[in-house]
Design a protein around this motif. Structure first.
Motif, PDB file in Angstrom:
ATOM      1  N   TYR A 153       0.801  -1.225   0.000  1.00 50.99           N
ATOM      2  CA  TYR A 153       0.000   0.000   0.000  1.00 50.99           C
ATOM      3  C   TYR A 153       0.836   1.279   0.000  1.00 50.99           C
ATOM      4  O   TYR A 153       0.290   2.371   0.124  1.00 50.99           O
ATOM      5  CB  TYR A 153      -0.953   0.026   1.207  1.00 50.99           C
ATOM      6  CG  TYR A 153      -0.365  -0.533   2.483  1.00 50.99           C
ATOM      7  CD1 TYR A 153       0.711   0.081   3.122  1.00 50.99           C
ATOM      8  CD2 TYR A 153      -0.876  -1.693   3.042  1.00 50.99           C
ATOM      9  CE1 TYR A 153       1.247  -0.435   4.273  1.00 50.99           C
ATOM     10  CE2 TYR A 153      -0.343  -2.219   4.204  1.00 50.99           C
ATOM     11  CZ  TYR A 153       0.717  -1.586   4.821  1.00 50.99           C
ATOM     12  OH  TYR A 153       1.263  -2.115   5.972  1.00 50.99           O
ATOM     13  N   ASP A 154       2.176   1.179  -0.118  1.00 47.96           N
ATOM     14  CA  ASP A 154       2.981   2.398  -0.164  1.00 47.96           C
ATOM     15  C   ASP A 154       3.301   2.764  -1.608  1.00 47.96           C
ATOM     16  O   ASP A 154       2.813   2.147  -2.550  1.00 47.96           O
ATOM     17  CB  ASP A 154       4.252   2.241   0.677  1.00 47.96           C
ATOM     18  CG  ASP A 154       5.241   1.244   0.075  1.00 47.96           C
ATOM     19  OD1 ASP A 154       4.936   0.640  -0.982  1.00 47.96           O
ATOM     20  OD2 ASP A 154       6.325   1.069   0.669  1.00 47.96           O
ATOM     21  N   VAL A 155       4.138   3.796  -1.797  1.00 47.57           N
ATOM     22  CA  VAL A 155       4.411   4.284  -3.152  1.00 47.57           C
ATOM     23  C   VAL A 155       5.114   3.223  -3.996  1.00 47.57           C
ATOM     24  O   VAL A 155       4.806   3.052  -5.172  1.00 47.57           O
ATOM     25  CB  VAL A 155       5.264   5.569  -3.118  1.00 47.57           C
ATOM     26  CG1 VAL A 155       5.463   6.113  -4.527  1.00 47.57           C
ATOM     27  CG2 VAL A 155       4.605   6.618  -2.256  1.00 47.57           C
ATOM     28  N   ASP A 156       6.070   2.511  -3.402  1.00 41.80           N
ATOM     29  CA  ASP A 156       6.783   1.485  -4.165  1.00 41.80           C
ATOM     30  C   ASP A 156       5.826   0.391  -4.605  1.00 41.80           C
ATOM     31  O   ASP A 156       5.879  -0.082  -5.746  1.00 41.80           O
ATOM     32  CB  ASP A 156       7.919   0.909  -3.312  1.00 41.80           C
ATOM     33  CG  ASP A 156       8.916   0.095  -4.134  1.00 41.80           C
ATOM     34  OD1 ASP A 156       8.926   0.242  -5.372  1.00 41.80           O
ATOM     35  OD2 ASP A 156       9.698  -0.659  -3.532  1.00 41.80           O
ATOM     36  N   GLY A 157       4.919  -0.008  -3.708  1.00 37.96           N
ATOM     37  CA  GLY A 157       3.932  -1.008  -4.080  1.00 37.96           C
ATOM     38  C   GLY A 157       2.980  -0.503  -5.147  1.00 37.96           C
ATOM     39  O   GLY A 157       2.648  -1.214  -6.099  1.00 37.96           O
ATOM     40  N   ALA A 158       2.529   0.753  -4.999  1.00 41.18           N
ATOM     41  CA  ALA A 158       1.593   1.323  -5.967  1.00 41.18           C
ATOM     42  C   ALA A 158       2.232   1.469  -7.340  1.00 41.18           C
ATOM     43  O   ALA A 158       1.619   1.149  -8.363  1.00 41.18           O
ATOM     44  CB  ALA A 158       1.086   2.676  -5.471  1.00 41.18           C
ATOM     45  N   THR A 159       3.463   1.949  -7.383  1.00 40.40           N
ATOM     46  CA  THR A 159       4.122   2.130  -8.683  1.00 40.40           C
ATOM     47  C   THR A 159       4.480   0.785  -9.310  1.00 40.40           C
ATOM     48  O   THR A 159       4.373   0.629 -10.532  1.00 40.40           O
ATOM     49  CB  THR A 159       5.387   3.000  -8.534  1.00 40.40           C
ATOM     50  OG1 THR A 159       6.227   2.483  -7.489  1.00 40.40           O
ATOM     51  CG2 THR A 159       5.016   4.439  -8.211  1.00 40.40           C
ATOM     52  N   SER A 160       4.894  -0.183  -8.489  1.00 37.65           N
ATOM     53  CA  SER A 160       5.204  -1.517  -9.024  1.00 37.65           C
ATOM     54  C   SER A 160       3.958  -2.146  -9.646  1.00 37.65           C
ATOM     55  O   SER A 160       4.010  -2.700 -10.753  1.00 37.65           O
ATOM     56  CB  SER A 160       5.731  -2.426  -7.910  1.00 37.65           C
ATOM     57  OG  SER A 160       6.889  -1.909  -7.321  1.00 37.65           O
ATOM     58  N   ALA A 161       2.848  -2.059  -8.911  1.00 36.49           N
ATOM     59  CA  ALA A 161       1.600  -2.616  -9.427  1.00 36.49           C
ATOM     60  C   ALA A 161       1.152  -1.876 -10.675  1.00 36.49           C
ATOM     61  O   ALA A 161       0.745  -2.494 -11.673  1.00 36.49           O
ATOM     62  CB  ALA A 161       0.515  -2.546  -8.354  1.00 36.49           C
ATOM     63  N   ALA A 162       1.230  -0.548 -10.657  1.00 34.56           N
ATOM     64  CA  ALA A 162       0.806   0.244 -11.815  1.00 34.56           C
ATOM     65  C   ALA A 162       1.636  -0.070 -13.044  1.00 34.56           C
ATOM     66  O   ALA A 162       1.117  -0.161 -14.164  1.00 34.56           O
ATOM     67  CB  ALA A 162       0.891   1.729 -11.480  1.00 34.56           C
ATOM     68  N   LEU A 192       5.116  14.567  -4.534  1.00 34.45           N
ATOM     69  CA  LEU A 192       4.281  13.557  -5.189  1.00 34.45           C
ATOM     70  C   LEU A 192       4.181  12.278  -4.361  1.00 34.45           C
ATOM     71  O   LEU A 192       3.087  11.732  -4.166  1.00 34.45           O
ATOM     72  CB  LEU A 192       4.836  13.254  -6.578  1.00 34.45           C
ATOM     73  CG  LEU A 192       5.003  14.467  -7.514  1.00 34.45           C
ATOM     74  CD1 LEU A 192       5.501  14.015  -8.875  1.00 34.45           C
ATOM     75  CD2 LEU A 192       3.702  15.237  -7.645  1.00 34.45           C
ATOM     76  N   GLY A 193       5.316  11.763  -3.889  1.00 34.09           N
ATOM     77  CA  GLY A 193       5.313  10.520  -3.124  1.00 34.09           C
ATOM     78  C   GLY A 193       4.411  10.558  -1.904  1.00 34.09           C
ATOM     79  O   GLY A 193       3.609   9.638  -1.689  1.00 34.09           O
ATOM     80  N   PRO A 194       4.505  11.600  -1.057  1.00 34.60           N
ATOM     81  CA  PRO A 194       3.631  11.629   0.125  1.00 34.60           C
ATOM     82  C   PRO A 194       2.149  11.630  -0.213  1.00 34.60           C
ATOM     83  O   PRO A 194       1.337  11.094   0.550  1.00 34.60           O
ATOM     84  CB  PRO A 194       4.041  12.940   0.818  1.00 34.60           C
ATOM     85  CG  PRO A 194       5.464  13.149   0.404  1.00 34.60           C
ATOM     86  CD  PRO A 194       5.526  12.659  -1.014  1.00 34.60           C
ATOM     87  N   ARG A 195       1.778  12.210  -1.331  1.00 36.86           N
ATOM     88  CA  ARG A 195       0.360  12.223  -1.704  1.00 36.86           C
ATOM     89  C   ARG A 195      -0.099  10.834  -2.129  1.00 36.86           C
ATOM     90  O   ARG A 195      -1.204  10.409  -1.784  1.00 36.86           O
ATOM     91  CB  ARG A 195       0.124  13.268  -2.801  1.00 36.86           C
ATOM     92  CG  ARG A 195       0.152  14.694  -2.266  1.00 36.86           C
ATOM     93  CD  ARG A 195       0.161  15.739  -3.370  1.00 36.86           C
ATOM     94  NE  ARG A 195      -0.097  17.074  -2.820  1.00 36.86           N
ATOM     95  CZ  ARG A 195       0.831  17.834  -2.231  1.00 36.86           C
ATOM     96  NH1 ARG A 195       2.079  17.390  -2.137  1.00 36.86           N
ATOM     97  NH2 ARG A 195       0.516  19.027  -1.757  1.00 36.86           N
ATOM     98  N   ILE A 196       0.719  10.116  -2.884  1.00 37.44           N
ATOM     99  CA  ILE A 196       0.385   8.722  -3.217  1.00 37.44           C
ATOM    100  C   ILE A 196       0.289   7.904  -1.926  1.00 37.44           C
ATOM    101  O   ILE A 196      -0.638   7.109  -1.734  1.00 37.44           O
ATOM    102  CB  ILE A 196       1.442   8.117  -4.153  1.00 37.44           C
ATOM    103  CG1 ILE A 196       1.446   8.812  -5.511  1.00 37.44           C
ATOM    104  CG2 ILE A 196       1.206   6.612  -4.322  1.00 37.44           C
ATOM    105  CD1 ILE A 196       0.288   8.469  -6.397  1.00 37.44           C
ATOM    106  N   ASN A 197       1.237   8.118  -1.026  1.00 37.73           N
ATOM    107  CA  ASN A 197       1.258   7.374   0.236  1.00 37.73           C
ATOM    108  C   ASN A 197       0.043   7.647   1.098  1.00 37.73           C
ATOM    109  O   ASN A 197      -0.391   6.791   1.871  1.00 37.73           O
ATOM    110  CB  ASN A 197       2.526   7.724   1.030  1.00 37.73           C
ATOM    111  CG  ASN A 197       3.582   6.652   0.950  1.00 37.73           C
ATOM    112  OD1 ASN A 197       3.274   5.493   0.696  1.00 37.73           O
ATOM    113  ND2 ASN A 197       4.829   7.033   1.153  1.00 37.73           N
ATOM    114  N   ALA A 198      -0.504   8.865   0.990  1.00 34.72           N
ATOM    115  CA  ALA A 198      -1.614   9.246   1.869  1.00 34.72           C
ATOM    116  C   ALA A 198      -2.813   8.329   1.701  1.00 34.72           C
ATOM    117  O   ALA A 198      -3.547   8.073   2.664  1.00 34.72           O
ATOM    118  CB  ALA A 198      -2.015  10.693   1.594  1.00 34.72           C
TER     119      ALA A 198
END
Length: 586
Positions: A93-102, A297-303
């Motif tokens: 559910y963090d940025v690395d996970g979101a970007t990897s999945a995307a 950008l990263g903190p907003r994805i993380n939020a």
């Protein structure tokens, strides 16, 4: 004798040292000489300087096949493409996970599939794949499941999935145990049995996912699948790779430097509808920089994963609808504001608790009712304040704590957490050298603190004893100008493992000084060469640095050290200094 060598104890109580001894030999340099010096001070050998000045994917990309299980994973994904199977992508559910999945979702869409994203809820499901979720995905029609940024330690979950007939590919970068979980393939440069691929253990999960994408395209090309079909442009996904790499605080050396340097160029083209909406929601009016990825950008994805809906980041990065992108970006922006308020409350409580119980080599701090979505951020801030590793644990009503840790250079926190798990102190735990996560019973918190103190005290003492402010260049106040900033930036991108350059200047007098914003100290300084410029010391009003700047009498002069940046607010660009430390000159 250089002033840098003479500062043995600054206002923050630390010595100043040259990052590289060669820097002390000759302070006369051309901009290109300075760039070369900066690169070499960060470990670049002379023959590789030109490649590092313009890091390219071609110049740094390894053959994906060097990684264990990479070919097996790519062949299985190619089968899924050819058979038009249902693929589920299970991300953290963090940025690395979101970007990897995307990244994988966008690539598989381009290859004709309709992959299903699955991001677990931080509060309800916790970190990593659960057996129940994997079995449910299989029961709902998933022929193949790919976990990204998680799974390396998911022994029970993957065993349940295997027993239910699910095939799971794990794409991860977290530390592995000697034994591996029961996955169809496990691609991770930090496998203990990894060979040549171990040299890339600093990759974020999104970087590993990009390599898997390259391997997949290569397999399909070899099978002739692209005869009559358009081959997807993997390089167009580098904006996502750059975001995940920087936001996950991965070391920006080797391939990661190329990912970020080239990814920023792609991002400047605003090709990703979701990223473009996020840039606009962040009020950025120029092309994003490396620091924007980490702080805007990263903190907003993380939020979304911290205090909102965990799937918002993936939805934003994969949407093709501009209106939906704007809605999600604004929602993430609002959630980020909520996250800041929650973080401030937890920060205050954690600092008070640290003052009472955080005296070990690793400060292990726990509190009842703290929001688990912000403990990683709080741990990072406390680490900077205490100058040692910190673990912050949020304990829920059932007496179970979820913790997040941040370490300092030279102290492998992830390995210590795995050892604590093996000792039975933790319910679950894992991570890498600089960050780790734990699940722990509240009555075991002190046992964890004692274990980490015994295991890491020597390493922490050594790391703290070697602490010094490292300086790359000595310049006059007049020399702090936009041309210097451009020369310094030429050796970027900067981040973890590739530190931004620091310059020293002086002696200067404080002409005017005040507190602005959230405890920031702003000063106008004047040098003996007649030049004046702005200096900022962020979040320092209540620190010895801020007090020294605010209380400096006009007759006393200081040396300042910090980061040279461009101030775009005036009628024409000017340089300013973001101050890290100061030392009295008289």
């Amino acid at each position: 004798m250089s002033i840098v060598c003479n500062v043995q104890s600054s206002v923050l109580g630390q010595p100043w040292r040259w990052r590289s001894p060669a820097n002390a030999a000759d302070q006369g340099f051309s901009p290109d000489d300075l760039t070369t010096r900066l690169l070499m001070a960060r470990g670049c050998v002379r023959e590789d300087v030109e490649a590092h000045k313009s890091p390219s994917i071609r110049g740094f990309m390894p053959d994906p096949s060097i990684f264990r299980d990479m070919d097996r994973a790519a062949e299985r994904l190619a089968d899924a493409v050819e058979r038009r199977e249902q693929v589920a992508v299970f991300g953290d559910y963090d940025v690395d996970g979101a970007t990897s999945a995307a990244l994988l979702i966008r690539l598989l869409r381009d290859l004709g599939l309709a992959p299903r994203p699955y991001i677990p809820d931080r509060l309800m499901e916790g970190y990593g794949p659960s057996g129940e979720a994997l079995v449910r995905l299989k029961g709902e029609g998933a022929d193949l499941i790919v976990t990204v940024d998680c799974g390396a330690q998911a022994f029970d979950a993957l065993a349940m999935a295997r027993d239910a007939g699910a095939e799971v590919i794990v794409v991860d970068h977290h530390k592995c145990a000697t034994e591996l979980p029961a996955a169809y393939a496990l691609v991770n440069p930090n496998r203990l049995d990894e060979g040549e691929g171990a040299a890339h253990g600093h990759l974020a999960a999104v970087g590993v996912a990009f390599l898997l994408g390259a391997a997949l395209v290569r397999v399909l090309r070899a099978r002739g699948w692209f005869n009559g079909r358009t081959e997807p442009r993997l390089l167009d996904l580098l904006d996502i790779v750059a975001l995940g790499t920087v936001a996950d605080v991965a070391a920006l050396r080797g391939l990661n430097r190329a990912f970020v340097a080239q990814g920023l160029k792609v991002m400047a083209g605003r090709r990703n509808i979701g990223l473009n909406a996020l840039i606009e929601a962040s009020r950025l009016t120029r092309a994003p920089t490396c620091s924007d990825l980490g702080f805007a950008l990263g903190p907003r994805i993380n939020a979304g994963g911290r205090v909102g809906r965990a799937d918002l980041g993936v939805r934003l990065l994969t949407t093709t609808d501009p209106a939906e992108a704007r809605r999600i970006a604004e929602e993430l922006n609002q959630l980020n504001e909520e996250r800041r308020a929650i973080e401030a409350m937890v920060q205050e409580g954690a600092e008070a608790e640290a003052a009472r119980h955080g005296s070990g080599a690793v400060a292990v701090i726990a509190g009842n009712g703290w929001h688990p979505g912000v403990i990683g951020i709080v741990a990072g801030r406390l680490k900077e304040k205490l100058n040692r590793p910190v673990i912050v644990i949020a304990v829920d009503e059932s007496g179970i704590g979820k913790g997040s840790g941040r370490s300092i250079a030279g102290v492998d926190l992830g390995a210590a957490i795995l050892a604590a798990k093996d000792m039975g102190i933790l319910i679950a735990g894992g991570g890498h050298a600089m960050a780790a996560g734990v699940t722990i019973a509240a009555d075991q918190v002190q046992a964890l603190a004692d274990f980490l103190h015994e295991r890491l005290a020597v390493a922490v003492e050594r790391a703290m004893g070697e602490r010094a402010l490292l300086v790359d260049a000595m310049v006059s106040p007049r020399g702090l100008n936009p041309a210097l900033v451009d020369a310094l930036e030429a050796a970027g991108p900067y981040g973890m493992g590739w530190p931004a350059p620091r310059v020293a200047t002086g002696p200067v007098r404080i002409v005017r000084c005040d507190v602005v914003g959230n405890g920031h100290v702003r000063a106008i300084i004047s040098g003996e060469d007649g030049a004046s410029l702005k200096a900022m010391a962020f979040r320092s009003a209540d620190t010895p640095l801020g007090q020294a700047l605010l209380g400096a009498p006009t007759h006393r002069r200081l040396w300042l050290a910090g980061r040279a940046k461009t101030d775009d607010w005036g009628s024409r660009p000017a340089a300013e200094l973001h101050v890290d430390d100061a030392a009295w000159a008289n």
